[in-house]
Design an enzyme around this catalytic site. Structure first.
Site, PDB file in Angstrom:
ATOM      1  N   CYS A  16       5.174  14.016  -2.449  1.00 44.45           N
ATOM      2  CA  CYS A  16       5.169  13.821  -0.998  1.00 44.45           C
ATOM      3  C   CYS A  16       4.323  12.587  -0.712  1.00 44.45           C
ATOM      4  O   CYS A  16       3.582  12.135  -1.579  1.00 44.45           O
ATOM      5  CB  CYS A  16       4.627  15.056  -0.266  1.00 44.45           C
ATOM      6  N   HIS A  61      -2.951  18.917   7.146  1.00 45.29           N
ATOM      7  CA  HIS A  61      -3.879  18.015   6.481  1.00 45.29           C
ATOM      8  C   HIS A  61      -3.895  16.667   7.183  1.00 45.29           C
ATOM      9  O   HIS A  61      -2.946  16.274   7.857  1.00 45.29           O
ATOM     10  CB  HIS A  61      -3.541  17.851   4.995  1.00 45.29           C
TER      11      HIS A  61
END
Length: 635
Positions: A19, A538
């Protein structure tokens, strides 16, 4: 690389997960794919492309034996090595949420035959120019290091054992064995700049950039092509690597017919890139540099009699600036020319400064080993040996990897060494430098020579450690489990929960609003709900002072995104913009454990904040848990 225990006859699937941030989703996808493969009875090997780098890289044999390839990534993954294999490519979320279906589909997927077109999933994420150049530079440096070490050490050994001082320099008898060793080292050194240039180009344009990068890097070292005796050195290699990479990338993006696509990267891109960059360098860049060097040499010759200290400062700074490049060679040739004119003092200044960069970077990597990568530490040891024999190129690997920290320090240290050598009258009667010329008796005032060199090393190594140290987070935990909130109402939506968790960790934030905005911006691109009632928002932001992990158990469950099951366990990960890699290894362990039912059950059953903190700390730390005491902040 992890392999599930199944029979040898079971299908073997290779999976890649990645990612953009590489903090959590990369490793959660890997964990879910492993679990799904075990349930389905498949063998699986997983290669993760996270912020800590590529882990579990596939071997050639792995690829040959694989029945299918799965790519669960939101970043560009090169498929060239999987030619002819069944390949299923999708986003990382699919690997997290539907791993069984993904693995099953891969076994009947179409075989990858290559394509000149990119799907939406394959389209590259836009990186800043700085990020691209940094990654490309690191790629070039890592491939260059073996050539620097091999060439430098072979030359050093040949000079130390087979060399003798002469008025023209260190000489090795042509018919001796050590002359052959010296020539082998010279050949290895001759590949250094082309390899640096070639793999910088690869870092920008992938494999099509290799050939033009290598060829134009060789042009950079062949000064006769553009009227320069010194050549352009490793700085020229960086320039040709960058130019070759971007020109090759531009040509690579030109849409072509599918029948032309196979020859495009192996014929068209290399030929046209080499022509374009090579001619630009020869016709436009090389000539002005050559003229500048000639003017500089004349200027230095004119001021030689006026101030030996100023001359030493200039010569020392030039010698240390590009470490074997054009400035270095201009100063070195000036010093050598003065020997013939009966003045060995300028060569003494140059010879003293030559050893400062490699010896200083070696000392710096020994004094603060944890601040440097393994490759940098290995290069530092080699630099110590090369510095003793006056091979200033030994400092190039660290200078190329950390130019803003190492090059200014080199210039300062070289200038100090050169100035003091001039002040002490340390003259060198041979065209070579480093401690070896003093040991072999070619230097006048040996004591002054070594004092000047030592002063330069102290200044250079001290500045390197000061500048590198500014990027280190000293005496701070890698990851702090800063807040544990059990069964408190933090809001009824994902946005409210994220803002509440950021607020609870505000002691570790310099700008809590910026952190919340970064987390919500990430949330707007794709939900961080990962299934099993877990969400892991996050953020990477300059508003974070210390890498921080917060955990909240939500009593009533919160719908994180439309269509998802209610979230009852939420983890907030926040890291600074300049976060290093070590803490990411810990967070990757957390991401994997979140996917495990027993870990989630333990958190659901925790009675106190300390108990929950201990459960999390156990998976974060392979050694005794760090900063556990900080894990019980009142929510």
């Amino acid at each position: 690389m992890r392999t599930m225990s199944t029979t040898e006859s079971s299908p073997l699937i290779l999976a890649i997960t990645a990612c953009p941030t590489g903090i959590a989703h990369t490793y959660m996808a890997a964990e879910n794919l492993e679990a799904a493969a075990q349930e389905l009875g498949y063998r699986i090997k997983i290669e993760t492309h996270g912020s800590i780098g590529v882990e579990g890289a596939f071997s050639k044999q792995d690829i040959e034996e694989a029945d299918a390839i799965v790519i669960g990534a939101d970043t560009v993954i090169s498929k060239d090595r999987f030619h002819g294999k069944r390949l299923e490519a999708t986003g990382v979320d699919e690997a997290i949420k539907h791993p069984k279906e993904l693995l099953s589909r891969s076994l009947s997927a179409s075989r990858w035959e290559g394509s000149s077109e990119k799907t939406e999933e394959e389209a590259p994420r836009k990186n800043s120019v700085g990020q691209t150049l940094y990654k490309a530079l690191m790629n070039g440096v890592s491939h260059m290091i073996p050539f620097v070490v091999t060439g430098g050490l072979l030359i050093a050994v040949a000079l130390s054992i087979g060399g003798t001082p002469t008025p023209e320099g260190m000489a090795i008898p042509e018919d001796s064995f050590w002359n052959t060793v010296n020539e082998l080292g010279a050949l290895a050194f001759s590949l250094m700049v082309p390899v640096l240039s070639g793999y910088i180009a690869v870092g920008i344009a992938d494999r099509p950039g290799l050939a033009p990068g290598l060829i134009t890097g060789l042009i950079a070292t062949t000064g006769s092509l553009y009227g320069s005796e010194a050549g352009a050195g490793f700085l020229g290699g960086i320039v040709t690597g960058i130019l070759s990479g971007y020109v090759a990338l531009a040509i690579k993006k030109i849409p072509v017919h599918k029948f032309i696509a196979p020859i495009w990267p192996i014929i068209v891109i290399p030929i046209f890139t080499t022509l374009i960059v090579g001619l630009i360098f020869i016709l436009l860049i090389g000539a002005p540099v050559s003229a500048a060097f000639e003017a500089m040499t004349n200027y230095l010759a004119g001021m030689q009699g006026s101030s030996v200290i100023v001359l030493g400062l200039i010569l020392g700074a030039m010698i240390a600036f590009d470490m074997g490049g054009p400035f270095n060679k201009t100063a070195f040739l000036f010093g050598g020319g003065m020997i013939a004119a009966g003045n060995a003092a300028p060569m003494g200044m140059a010879a003293c400064a030559i050893a400062v960069p490699p010896l200083a970077v070696g000392v710096a990597t020994l004094l603060r080993r944890r601040w440097f990568t393994k490759a940098e530490k290995d290069a530092g040891i080699a630099a110590l040996f090369m510095g003793f024999f006056g091979i200033t190129e030994g400092a190039i690997p660290l200078a190329a990897a950390r130019p803003l920290q190492v090059i200014p320090a080199n210039v300062a240290g070289g200038a100090v060494a050169g100035a003091l050598a001039g002040l002490f009258g340390a003259q060198d009667h041979v065209m070579h430098g480093g401690p070896i010329v003093a040991v072999l008796g070619a230097v006048d005032n040996v004591v002054g020579f070594f004092i000047a060199m030592l002063a330069g090393i102290v200044v250079c190594a001290g500045l390197i450690l000061l500048l590198v140290g500014l990027t280190q987070r000293k005496d701070k935990p890698l990851v702090a489990v800063d807040t544990i909130s059990l069964d408190k109402d933090l809001g009824s939506s994902s946005e409210e929960v994220i803002r509440s968790m950021v607020k609870l960790t505000s002691a570790r934030m310099s700008d809590a609003e910026a952190v919340a905005s970064a987390a919500l911006k990430r949330e707007s691109t794709r939900s961080t709900g990962v299934g099993h009632g877990v969400a892991i928002p996050h953020a990477r932001s300059a508003g974070v002072k210390v890498p921080t992990l917060a955990f909240a158990r939500l009593p009533h469950g919160v719908t994180w995104a439309e269509g998802e099951d209610p979230t009852t366990l939420a983890f907030l990960i926040a890291v600074p913009d300049n976060a290093g890699k070590q803490h990411l290894k810990l967070l990757s362990k957390l991401a994997r454990n979140i996917m495990k039912e027993d870990f989630r059950a333990q958190l659901h059953g925790a009675k106190t904040r300390k108990e929950a903190a201990d459960i999390i700390s156990q998976v974060l730390s392979p050694a005794p848990a760090t900063d556990k005491a900080a894990a019980t902040t009142q929510a």
